[in-house]
Write a protein that holds these residues in place. Structure first.
Motif, PDB file in Angstrom:
ATOM      1  N   GLU A 255     -55.635-164.143  54.748  1.00 16.25           N
ATOM      2  CA  GLU A 255     -55.736-163.225  55.877  1.00 16.25           C
ATOM      3  C   GLU A 255     -55.610-164.016  57.167  1.00 16.25           C
ATOM      4  OE1 GLU A 255     -55.759-160.035  55.485  1.00 16.25           O
ATOM      5  OE2 GLU A 255     -55.827-160.242  53.312  1.00 16.25           O
ATOM      6  N   GLY A 256     -55.561-163.302  58.266  1.00 14.16           N
ATOM      7  CA  GLY A 256     -55.498-163.960  59.564  1.00 14.16           C
ATOM      8  C   GLY A 256     -54.294-163.519  60.353  1.00 14.16           C
ATOM      9  N   ARG A 257     -54.199-164.058  61.542  1.00 15.10           N
ATOM     10  CA  ARG A 257     -53.164-163.666  62.482  1.00 15.10           C
ATOM     11  C   ARG A 257     -51.795-164.171  62.024  1.00 15.10           C
ATOM     12  NH1 ARG A 257     -51.087-166.230  67.136  1.00 15.10           N
ATOM     13  NH2 ARG A 257     -50.337-164.772  68.732  1.00 15.10           N
ATOM     14  N   ARG A 258     -50.799-163.309  62.102  1.00 16.64           N
ATOM     15  CA  ARG A 258     -49.440-163.719  61.792  1.00 16.64           C
ATOM     16  C   ARG A 258     -48.885-164.562  62.939  1.00 16.64           C
ATOM     17  NH1 ARG A 258     -46.624-160.909  57.831  1.00 16.64           N
ATOM     18  NH2 ARG A 258     -47.816-159.262  56.809  1.00 16.64           N
ATOM     19  N   GLN A 259     -48.087-165.559  62.594  1.00 20.05           N
ATOM     20  CA  GLN A 259     -47.502-166.386  63.643  1.00 20.05           C
ATOM     21  C   GLN A 259     -46.233-167.060  63.149  1.00 20.05           C
ATOM     22  OE1 GLN A 259     -50.258-169.455  64.725  1.00 20.05           O
ATOM     23  NE2 GLN A 259     -50.820-169.901  62.614  1.00 20.05           N
ATOM     24  N   GLY A 260     -45.416-167.465  64.101  1.00 17.11           N
ATOM     25  CA  GLY A 260     -44.195-168.183  63.782  1.00 17.11           C
ATOM     26  C   GLY A 260     -43.049-167.270  63.376  1.00 17.11           C
ATOM     27  N   VAL A 261     -41.885-167.905  63.200  1.00 21.68           N
ATOM     28  CA  VAL A 261     -40.657-167.199  62.846  1.00 21.68           C
ATOM     29  C   VAL A 261     -40.125-167.786  61.543  1.00 21.68           C
ATOM     30  CG1 VAL A 261     -38.301-166.640  63.555  1.00 21.68           C
ATOM     31  CG2 VAL A 261     -40.108-166.835  65.286  1.00 21.68           C
ATOM     32  N   VAL A 262     -39.827-166.922  60.582  1.00 25.57           N
ATOM     33  CA  VAL A 262     -39.137-167.336  59.361  1.00 25.57           C
ATOM     34  C   VAL A 262     -37.688-166.885  59.467  1.00 25.57           C
ATOM     35  CG1 VAL A 262     -38.863-166.912  56.893  1.00 25.57           C
ATOM     36  CG2 VAL A 262     -41.121-167.423  57.812  1.00 25.57           C
ATOM     37  N   HIS A 263     -36.780-167.832  59.312  1.00 24.55           N
ATOM     38  CA  HIS A 263     -35.351-167.540  59.320  1.00 24.55           C
ATOM     39  C   HIS A 263     -34.855-167.448  57.876  1.00 24.55           C
ATOM     40  CE1 HIS A 263     -34.974-168.529  63.648  1.00 24.55           C
ATOM     41  NE2 HIS A 263     -35.947-169.383  63.380  1.00 24.55           N
ATOM     42  N   ILE A 264     -34.094-166.431  57.586  1.00 27.25           N
ATOM     43  CA  ILE A 264     -33.498-166.273  56.262  1.00 27.25           C
ATOM     44  C   ILE A 264     -31.987-166.366  56.428  1.00 27.25           C
ATOM     45  CG2 ILE A 264     -33.226-164.783  54.247  1.00 27.25           C
ATOM     46  CD1 ILE A 264     -35.892-163.484  54.985  1.00 27.25           C
ATOM     47  N   ILE A 265     -31.370-167.284  55.697  1.00 29.55           N
ATOM     48  CA  ILE A 265     -29.931-167.514  55.827  1.00 29.55           C
ATOM     49  C   ILE A 265     -29.316-167.657  54.443  1.00 29.55           C
ATOM     50  CG2 ILE A 265     -30.125-170.044  56.022  1.00 29.55           C
ATOM     51  CD1 ILE A 265     -27.899-169.758  58.264  1.00 29.55           C
ATOM     52  N   THR A 266     -28.104-167.197  54.314  1.00 28.42           N
ATOM     53  CA  THR A 266     -27.441-167.212  53.013  1.00 28.42           C
ATOM     54  C   THR A 266     -27.171-168.636  52.542  1.00 28.42           C
ATOM     55  OG1 THR A 266     -26.385-165.117  53.622  1.00 28.42           O
ATOM     56  CG2 THR A 266     -25.468-166.318  51.735  1.00 28.42           C
ATOM     57  N   SER A 267     -26.639-169.466  53.452  1.00 28.28           N
ATOM     58  CA  SER A 267     -26.192-170.811  53.095  1.00 28.28           C
ATOM     59  C   SER A 267     -26.570-171.778  54.201  1.00 28.28           C
ATOM     60  CB  SER A 267     -24.665-170.809  52.912  1.00 28.28           C
ATOM     61  OG  SER A 267     -24.126-172.110  52.994  1.00 28.28           O
ATOM     62  N   LEU A 268     -26.685-173.060  53.851  1.00 26.29           N
ATOM     63  CA  LEU A 268     -26.873-174.108  54.855  1.00 26.29           C
ATOM     64  C   LEU A 268     -25.710-175.097  54.829  1.00 26.29           C
ATOM     65  CD1 LEU A 268     -30.721-174.704  54.653  1.00 26.29           C
ATOM     66  CD2 LEU A 268     -29.437-173.774  56.584  1.00 26.29           C
ATOM     67  N   ASP A 269     -24.557-174.626  54.353  1.00 26.37           N
ATOM     68  CA  ASP A 269     -23.350-175.438  54.395  1.00 26.37           C
ATOM     69  C   ASP A 269     -22.840-175.537  55.828  1.00 26.37           C
ATOM     70  OD1 ASP A 269     -23.337-175.929  51.681  1.00 26.37           O
ATOM     71  OD2 ASP A 269     -22.085-174.193  51.214  1.00 26.37           O
ATOM     72  N   GLU A 270     -21.755-176.280  56.010  1.00 27.42           N
ATOM     73  CA  GLU A 270     -21.154-176.420  57.329  1.00 27.42           C
ATOM     74  C   GLU A 270     -20.602-175.078  57.784  1.00 27.42           C
ATOM     75  OE1 GLU A 270     -17.757-179.215  59.495  1.00 27.42           O
ATOM     76  OE2 GLU A 270     -18.472-179.669  57.481  1.00 27.42           O
ATOM     77  N   GLY A 271     -21.020-174.624  58.963  1.00 32.30           N
ATOM     78  CA  GLY A 271     -20.556-173.344  59.500  1.00 32.30           C
ATOM     79  C   GLY A 271     -21.232-173.027  60.811  1.00 32.30           C
ATOM     80  N   GLY A 272     -20.705-172.039  61.514  1.00 31.35           N
ATOM     81  CA  GLY A 272     -21.216-171.705  62.839  1.00 31.35           C
ATOM     82  C   GLY A 272     -22.632-171.174  62.829  1.00 31.35           C
ATOM     83  N   ALA A 273     -22.940-170.258  61.901  1.00 27.46           N
ATOM     84  CA  ALA A 273     -24.289-169.704  61.834  1.00 27.46           C
ATOM     85  C   ALA A 273     -25.295-170.787  61.478  1.00 27.46           C
ATOM     86  CB  ALA A 273     -24.342-168.578  60.804  1.00 27.46           C
ATOM     87  N   GLU A 274     -24.929-171.625  60.520  1.00 28.51           N
ATOM     88  CA  GLU A 274     -25.829-172.686  60.080  1.00 28.51           C
ATOM     89  C   GLU A 274     -26.106-173.684  61.208  1.00 28.51           C
ATOM     90  OE1 GLU A 274     -23.406-171.218  56.529  1.00 28.51           O
ATOM     91  OE2 GLU A 274     -23.081-171.624  58.653  1.00 28.51           O
ATOM     92  N   ALA A 275     -25.046-174.014  61.960  1.00 22.16           N
ATOM     93  CA  ALA A 275     -25.209-174.958  63.074  1.00 22.16           C
ATOM     94  C   ALA A 275     -26.097-174.362  64.160  1.00 22.16           C
ATOM     95  CB  ALA A 275     -23.842-175.326  63.647  1.00 22.16           C
ATOM     96  N   ALA A 276     -25.900-173.069  64.462  1.00 18.09           N
ATOM     97  CA  ALA A 276     -26.720-172.429  65.497  1.00 18.09           C
ATOM     98  C   ALA A 276     -28.184-172.365  65.069  1.00 18.09           C
ATOM     99  CB  ALA A 276     -26.185-171.028  65.794  1.00 18.09           C
ATOM    100  N   LEU A 277     -28.428-172.046  63.805  1.00 14.91           N
ATOM    101  CA  LEU A 277     -29.800-172.022  63.296  1.00 14.91           C
ATOM    102  C   LEU A 277     -30.441-173.400  63.427  1.00 14.91           C
ATOM    103  CD1 LEU A 277     -32.210-170.926  61.629  1.00 14.91           C
ATOM    104  CD2 LEU A 277     -30.903-171.476  59.574  1.00 14.91           C
TER     105      LEU A 277
END
Length: 379
Positions: free
Chosen positions: A3-25
Motif C-alpha cells: 500500500e501507499g502513495r503511487r509515484q513515478g512513471v512506468v514506460h511500456i515499449i514494444t522493443s528497445l532495438d535501434e529506432g526513433g521511439a527507443e532513442a527518445a525514451l
C-alpha cells in the motif's frame, strides 16, 4: 501488493532495438533522473536496455517473441504494474499502447499516456496484424488513454483521420542533447583519415538502417545521375544492414556504376563523428517517417541536409536545407547538384543556421520539460 502513495512513471515499449521511439525514451529517462522512471519492454534488451541500466533506469523484460506479440503478455504486465504502483504509465508504440493500456487500466493506474510515432500507414506496407492493433487502438483511444503523445504534427493529422480521439492528441517533438551533438571538426577530420578520404573533398552521407522505408535505391539512382554530370562525391551509408555483405546493395551499386564511390559502414557507435565528417546529410525515405531523428542530429552538428518530404522533415529543416518529393531521383539529384555548387560562404552560413534551428526548437531540455508539464497536468 504494498500500500501507499503511487509515484513515478512506468514506460511500456514494444522493443528497445535501434529506432526513433527507443532513442527518445532513452533520452527522456536518462536526462530526467528526478522523474522516477522505469521501463517495461515487451521483448528483449536490444540496444537501449543496457544503456538504460547504465543510466540507473530499472528495466523489466517480458521476452515476447519478435513478431508474435499477443495477449499472453497481459498477466505479467498487470502483475508488474501492481507491483510497481506507478502514478502514470506512458506507452510508446501501437502494441504497447494496446497491451499496456489494457493492463494499466486493469491494474488501477490513475493516469495513462499513449505514444504514436508514425505519420504514414500504407495498408500495402504494414502487416495485417499491426493494422488490426491500430484499429483497436483507434476505438479504445476514446476511453482508455488520458492523452496521446505524437512526436510530429504529421502523426497527429494521420491519427485523427484514423479515428483517434482528436482532443486527446498532443504533439511533443523529439529533443536532442546539443552537448553530444555539436560541430566538431577534429572528430570529422579523424573519421576521414580513418577512411582514407580527402579532408577537403565533398562528402555525402545517410545514416539509417537498410529498410524499404529508407529507399536507398532512390539515393543511389540520384548519385548515378550526378555521375553522368561529372559529379562523383563519395557517399557514406551508415546503419544496420548497410554492410559490404548486403547482396541487394551490392547489386544496386553494380547496376548504377557506383562501386568505390559509396562506402558501406554498417552500424556505428560514433554517429556524431560521422555527421561531422559530412558536407551534406541526405535522407531519401519514401514513407513511414514521423520526426526523422537523423535530420535533427546532423543539423545539431552543423551539417546541412537534403530530405524527402516525409513526416515532419520540412518542419525540422525550415529554410536551412533542401526538401524534395519522395521516390524522385531526378529531384534529389538536382538538389544535390545545387547544394554541391553552393559557395563556401553560403554553405558556412547554412551550417550555422542548421545548428541554430535545432537549438531554438528541438533541444533535449525542451522535450523533457514538455513531458514533465504533461505529466504534471495529468497529476
Amino acid at each position: 501488493m504494498r500500500e501507499g502513495r503511487r509515484q513515478g512513471v512506468v514506460h511500456i515499449i514494444t522493443s528497445l532495438d535501434e529506432g526513433g521511439a527507443e532513442a527518445a525514451l532513452y533520452r527522456l529517462c536518462s536526462q530526467d533522473p528526478a522523474g522516477g522512471h522505469r521501463v517495461i519492454c515487451l521483448m528483449d534488451a536490444g540496444k537501449y536496455g543496457p544503456l538504460l541500466r547504465q543510466a540507473g533506469v530499472p528495466v523489466d523484460y517480458l521476452e515476447q517473441p519478435r513478431g508474435r506479440l499477443g495477449l499472453g503478455a497481459l498477466p505479467r504486465l498487470w502483475r508488474l504494474l501492481r507491483q510497481h504502483r506507478p502514478a502514470l504509465v506512458q506507452s510508446w508504440m501501437y502494441h504497447s499502447d494496446l497491451l499496456g493500456g489494457v493492463a494499466a487500466r486493469l491494474a488501477g493506474v490513475p493516469r495513462l499516456v499513449w505514444g504514436v510515432r508514425t505519420s504514414h500507414l500504407d495498408p500495402a506496407l504494414v502487416r495485417a496484424s499491426t493494422l488490426v492493433v491500430i484499429r483497436l487502438c483507434a476505438l479504445l483511444s476514446w476511453v482508455v488513454p488520458d492523452r496521446i503523445v505524437c512526436c510530429a504534427e504529421g502523426a497527429r493529422q494521420v491519427h485523427r483521420r484514423l479515428g483517434y480521439a482528436p482532443w486527446r492528441l498532443r504533439v511533443i517533438p523529439n529533443g536532442y542533447d546539443l552537448a553530444q551533438l555539436a560541430p566538431d571538426p577534429v572528430a570529422g577530420a579523424w573519421l576521414r583519415r580513418q577512411l582514407g578520404l580527402d579532408p577537403q573533398a565533398p562528402l555525402l552521407g545517410m545514416v539509417g538502417r537498410f529498410d524499404p522505408q529508407k529507399d536507398h535505391r532512390t539515393l543511389l539512382a540520384a548519385l548515378a545521375q550526378l555521375q553522368r554530370q561529372g559529379l562523383t562525391p563519395t557517399c557514406l551509408l551508415v546503419g544496420r544492414g548497410l554492410e559490404p555483405g548486403n547482396a541487394q546493395l551490392q547489386a544496386w551499386l553494380g547496376e548504377f556504376g557506383l562501386d568505390g564511390q559509396v562506402l558501406l559502414l554498417g552500424s556505428r557507435s560514433d554517429v556524431p563523428a560521422v555527421m561531422n565528417a559530412l558536407t551534406l546529410h541526405v535522407l531519401s525515405s519514401a514513407y513511414g517517417e514521423a520526426f526523422p531523428n537523423v535530420l535533427a542530429e546532423a543539423m545539431a552538428c552543423g551539417v546541412p541536409c537534403i530530405a524527402t518530404d516525409v513526416g515532419d522533415s520540412g518542419l525540422i529543416l525550415g529554410d536551412t536545407g533542401w526538401l524534395v518529393p519522395p521516390r524522385d531521383p531526378q529531384a534529389l539529384a538536382a538538389a544535390l547538384a545545387a547544394a554541391l555548387a553552393e559557395p563556401a560562404a553560403a554553405h558556412d552560413a547554412r551550417r550555422r543556421a542548421a545548428r541554430q534551428r535545432i537549438a531554438a526548437r528541438f533541444t533535449l531540455d525542451q522535450m523533457v520539460a514538455r513531458y514533465r508539464s504533461l505529466y504534471s497536468e495529468l497529476a
